[in-house]
Design an enzyme around this catalytic site. Structure first.
Site, short mmCIF file in Angstrom:
data_model
loop_
_atom_site.label_atom_id
_atom_site.label_comp_id
_atom_site.label_asym_id
_atom_site.label_seq_id
_atom_site.Cartn_x
_atom_site.Cartn_y
_atom_site.Cartn_z
N GLY A 77 42.48 -11.83 28.36
CA GLY A 77 41.81 -11.87 27.31
C GLY A 77 39.84 -11.76 26.49
N PHE B 60 38.82 -14.57 24.01
CA PHE B 60 39.48 -15.76 23.44
C PHE B 60 38.76 -15.71 21.39
CE2 PHE B 60 35.55 -17.74 25.50
CZ PHE B 60 34.27 -17.78 24.42
N HIS C 21 28.05 -23.92 23.64
CA HIS C 21 25.82 -23.63 23.52
C HIS C 21 25.58 -21.81 23.26
CE1 HIS C 21 25.31 -22.68 27.70
NE2 HIS C 21 25.61 -22.16 27.65
N ASP C 22 26.69 -20.86 23.96
CA ASP C 22 26.37 -19.42 23.46
C ASP C 22 26.31 -19.41 22.45
OD1 ASP C 22 26.07 -19.15 26.49
OD2 ASP C 22 28.48 -18.72 26.45
#
Length: 347
Positions: free
Chosen positions: A237, A239, A257-258
């Site tokens: 999936g 998220f 952090h992305d």
């Protein structure tokens, strides 16, 4: 006694100016297989023998080997013929050979072939305030992970990077808190499954679900884990788009952090809604000091997030604010003393 201005020697500046030479020497030595060859040889080798085995120029190889000695990655001694022979240090055998369970080889490879190229556009990233995947690789980064996973080969390399990092730091972040009370754990963006393996190793009664994109799950099964790994399940999936499986604890390791703050809160809201009462979320990230004075590694990582993603590295208080905004409370921070730290918050 004060030093005259003309006598000041800019040692640190010179070291920083030439720092890329250190990185590239390490990258190339790994790429050529220097440490693997010496490990397989089981005895010291001359520069000529190493060059013959690697198919490289003797003079160039000797210069590379000497630089690795200077970097304390190799050691030298004289053989019975009086020739200089080279061998790995204990640290190189442990972290730079492919066969070592704690190998950082794949992390080094990814830094050399991907991150290094993005950093060539750091000036543009700072001027524009956005990542530089499009310039570095000619691929639109509107969908961040289509850029990161631009081919199956690149996906495997990225997952090997994550795997090698958690082989070194994973046990520390998972054991930072006693998680035995959580009978079901969902590792969101679980990638190679390295943290899932640490979870079931430390807490054998727990069931751990790796939740990730279908193509990531496929690569994880093909290259890193199988369904025979007791206590580890797979759930495909996205998220941000799909319903999250219900669990007692959700792990977000190097995920937040992305993303921008807004996207982090969006994801944490979803986690909060899916989380069982009394459950929690374990955030694993590199943390800036509260006064932003360091650590240097995290300050550099936040520049790396600029050239590669939409996000940034943050302070513990900033993650606490994001968690509180999503409804989580009772936040605790554990500093591991290594690159990554753990934050546990409860619903």
């Amino acid at each position: 006694m004060a030093v005259a201005k003309e006598d000041i020697y800019p040692k640190k500046i010179l070291e920083y100016m030439e720092g890329y030479m250190v990185s590239k020497t390490l990258f190339v030595a790994c790429e050529l297989g220097v440490f693997d060859h010496l490990h397989a040889s089981e005895c010291p080798r001359t520069a000529e023998e190493i060059a013959q085995k690697l198919g490289t120029n003797k003079d160039g190889t000797e210069r590379l080997l000497l630089a690795c000695v200077g970097l304390e990655l190799l050691i030298t001694q004289s053989n019975e013929k009086g020739q200089v022979v080279y061998s790995n240090t204990e640290m190189s055998t442990m972290f730079l050979t492919k066969s070592s369970p704690r190998s950082l080889y794949h992390s080094i490879e990814y830094n050399s072939n991907t991150i290094y190229l993005c950093w060539c556009y750091l000036t543009d990233a700072i001027r524009e305030g956005k990542n530089q995947y499009e310039k570095a690789f000619g691929i639109s980064s509107k969908d961040l992970f289509k850029a990161l996973y631009r081919s199956e080969e690149e996906m495997v390399k990225f997952m090997q990077l994550m795997n090698s990092i958690w082989n070194v730091c994973g046990r520390d972040v998972i054991s930072a808190f006693n998680l035995s009370q959580f009978r079901s754990i969902c590792d969101l963006g679980g990638c190679s499954g390295a943290l899932a393996k640490h979870c079931v190793s430390i807490y054998p009664t727990c069931k751990v679900t790796i939740f990730d994109l279908p193509k990531v799950i496929k690569v994880c099964r093909d290259h890193f884990l199988s369904e025979e790994n007791e206590g580890i399940l797979f759930h495909e999936g996205d998220f941000f788009k799909d319903e999250l499986p219900e669990a007692d604890l959700y792990i977000l390791a190097r995920i937040l952090h992305d993303w921008t703050d807004d996207r982090c809160i969006e994801l944490l809201n979803k986690v909060y809604q899916a989380c069982r009462p009394g459950g929690g979320v374990l955030v694993i990230e590199s943390l800036l000091y509260e006064d932003n004075s360091g650590p240097l590694s995290t300050q550099l990582y936040t520049l790396n997030m600029l050239v590669q993603t939409e996000g940034q590295e943050r302070k513990a208080s900033e993650y606490t604010h994001l968690l509180n905004t999503a409804g989580f409370r009772d936040t605790h921070v554990h500093i591991t003393g290594k690159l990554y730290h753990s934050i546990l918050a409860r619903k």
